[in-house]
Scaffold this motif. Structure first.
Motif, PDB file in Angstrom:
ATOM      1  N   LEU A  18       0.825  -1.205   0.000  1.00  0.00           N
ATOM      2  CA  LEU A  18       0.000   0.000   0.000  1.00  0.00           C
ATOM      3  C   LEU A  18       0.860   1.255   0.000  1.00  0.00           C
ATOM      4  O   LEU A  18       0.582   2.223  -0.727  1.00  0.00           O
ATOM      5  N   GLU A  64      -6.048   4.050  -0.591  1.00  0.00           N
ATOM      6  CA  GLU A  64      -5.213   2.924  -0.189  1.00  0.00           C
ATOM      7  C   GLU A  64      -4.138   3.364   0.804  1.00  0.00           C
ATOM      8  O   GLU A  64      -3.778   2.623   1.717  1.00  0.00           O
ATOM      9  N   SER A  67      -5.772   3.513   3.978  1.00  0.00           N
ATOM     10  CA  SER A  67      -5.896   2.140   4.480  1.00  0.00           C
ATOM     11  C   SER A  67      -4.598   1.689   5.142  1.00  0.00           C
ATOM     12  O   SER A  67      -4.620   1.007   6.176  1.00  0.00           O
ATOM     13  N   CYS A 157     -10.617  -2.939   6.183  1.00  0.00           N
ATOM     14  CA  CYS A 157     -11.598  -2.160   5.429  1.00  0.00           C
ATOM     15  C   CYS A 157     -11.098  -1.961   4.010  1.00  0.00           C
ATOM     16  O   CYS A 157     -10.331  -1.045   3.717  1.00  0.00           O
ATOM     17  N   ASN A 158     -11.521  -2.856   3.090  1.00  0.00           N
ATOM     18  CA  ASN A 158     -11.178  -2.745   1.682  1.00  0.00           C
ATOM     19  C   ASN A 158     -12.416  -3.069   0.841  1.00  0.00           C
ATOM     20  O   ASN A 158     -13.406  -3.589   1.362  1.00  0.00           O
ATOM     21  N   THR A 256      -7.383 -10.464   0.754  1.00  0.00           N
ATOM     22  CA  THR A 256      -6.530  -9.369   1.209  1.00  0.00           C
ATOM     23  C   THR A 256      -5.136  -9.467   0.586  1.00  0.00           C
ATOM     24  O   THR A 256      -4.533  -8.455   0.229  1.00  0.00           O
ATOM     25  N   ILE A 259      -4.475  -7.839  -2.851  1.00  0.00           N
ATOM     26  CA  ILE A 259      -4.555  -6.375  -2.949  1.00  0.00           C
ATOM     27  C   ILE A 259      -3.312  -5.784  -3.625  1.00  0.00           C
ATOM     28  O   ILE A 259      -3.442  -4.932  -4.515  1.00  0.00           O
TER      29      ILE A 259
END
Length: 329
Positions: A18, A64, A67, A157-158, A256, A259
């Motif tokens: 990220l 992101e 995040s 939280c995605n 996840t 991602i």
């Protein structure tokens, strides 16, 4: 009941991805937007679609990065309702991103099939007409998510976990359809341009247009290949995981873990344009060395460039005149 937990190893990999893609991707997309604003030659129909796609990518990467902050501060776990509304703009823009990749592919197909009409259509109206279906598509998905929203805890939280389960499956299927449509549009465009387009003609306008379109499509082919190996395979992977009878913990961790792969589709455009397009490369170099803005009479003004950019079409008023293709070499 709370959703399954995700391992610390997976979380660590996601945090690094990220931050990495967030920084380098945001830098690249910001440069595309700035170059489009500063250089008139980049504000063609396709160039504006590129800029709008870069804007979508930038917003996605900003969310992101937020995040990543939540993961580092151990505040990523939250009720789904809170997660959904806190990233609802991201959910909308992420769907717009998927649509815009497809939109650029159809733009090239339209330019090849209807070259004269394409040049004559007003740029603003054309771009508005191309973007509007994506707004309806993204709004529909987010509205359905809000309508069927439930409120268990989500470990991260995605987008895949922010939607309620039934809408998340629908979103995943819709993404796969859009991704496959995108790839098909590029394949059809490539076939039409390299297999069907006339190769023997004395019309210098037709020859120049074909050469320009081939270079454009070759550049976009690089884009769509990266897109296929990131967003498309990511969507298929999530679909396969949800279709198998394996533990919920493994599915949540797998969704996840992919991602970082999906983030590549938000981040690579700038670097492909820098590599493949002489006009974008020239604009990016000006920005890189702080030569893009000039101060005049107390304000900044945008530079203009007379050379032809990667995505610029032949002007209707010059349709029978000689055409320089130096910028494409």
């Amino acid at each position: 009941m709370a959703d399954p937990e995700i391992s610390e190893t997976c979380m660590s990999v996601v945090k690094c991805a990220l931050i990495f893609f967030g920084i380098f991707g945001s830098y690249g997309n910001s440069n595309i937007i700035l170059a489009t604003y500063l250089h008139k030659s980049l504000r063609s129909k396709c160039g504006l679609l590129f800029a709008f796609l870069a804007f979508n990518n930038l917003i996605c990467l900003i969310f992101e990065l937020l995040s990543a902050v939540r993961l580092i501060s151990n505040t990523a776990k939250m009720p789904r309702e809170k997660c959904f509304w806190s990233i609802s703009p991201y959910l909308f823009i992420e769907n717009m991103h998927s649509y815009m990749i497809c939109c650029v592919g159809f733009d090239r197909l339209i330019a090849i099939c209807f070259p004269i009409k394409y040049m004559l259509w007003p740029t603003r109206l054309y771009v508005l007409a191309m973007v509007t279906p994506g707004v309806f598509y993204a709004s529909t998905v987010v509205t359905l998510g809000a309508t069927f929203l439930d409120n268990p805890d989500v470990p991260v939280c995605n987008p895949p976990l922010a939607y309620p389960a039934v809408i998340s499956k629908l979103w995943n299927l819709a993404t796969i359809v859009v991704c496959c449509t995108t790839v098909c549009s590029y394949v059809v465009t490539y076939i039409m341009l390299f297999k069907i387009a006339p190769r023997k003609t004395t019309d210098i306008t037709v020859l120049a247009q074909i050469k320009i379109q081939k270079i454009i499509v070759k550049t976009l082919t690089v884009n769509v290949c990266v897109y296929f190996f990131s967003a498309v395979l990511c969507a298929f992977f999530i679909f396969i995981m949800r279709s198998t009878k394996i533990s919920g913990s493994f599915i949540a961790e797998a969704e996840t873990a992919v991602i970082p792969v999906g983030l590549a589709s938000f981040s690579f455009d700038y670097y492909v344009y820098f590599w493949r397009s002489s006009e974008y490369r020239r604009a990016f170099k000006q920005q890189l060395f702080c030569g893009c803005l000039m101060w005049k009479q107390g304000r900044f003004f945008a530079l203009t460039n007379a050379t032809t950019m990667l995505v610029t079409q032949i002007e209707p008023t010059r349709i029978h005149g000689p055409i320089s293709i130096a910028a494409y070499k």
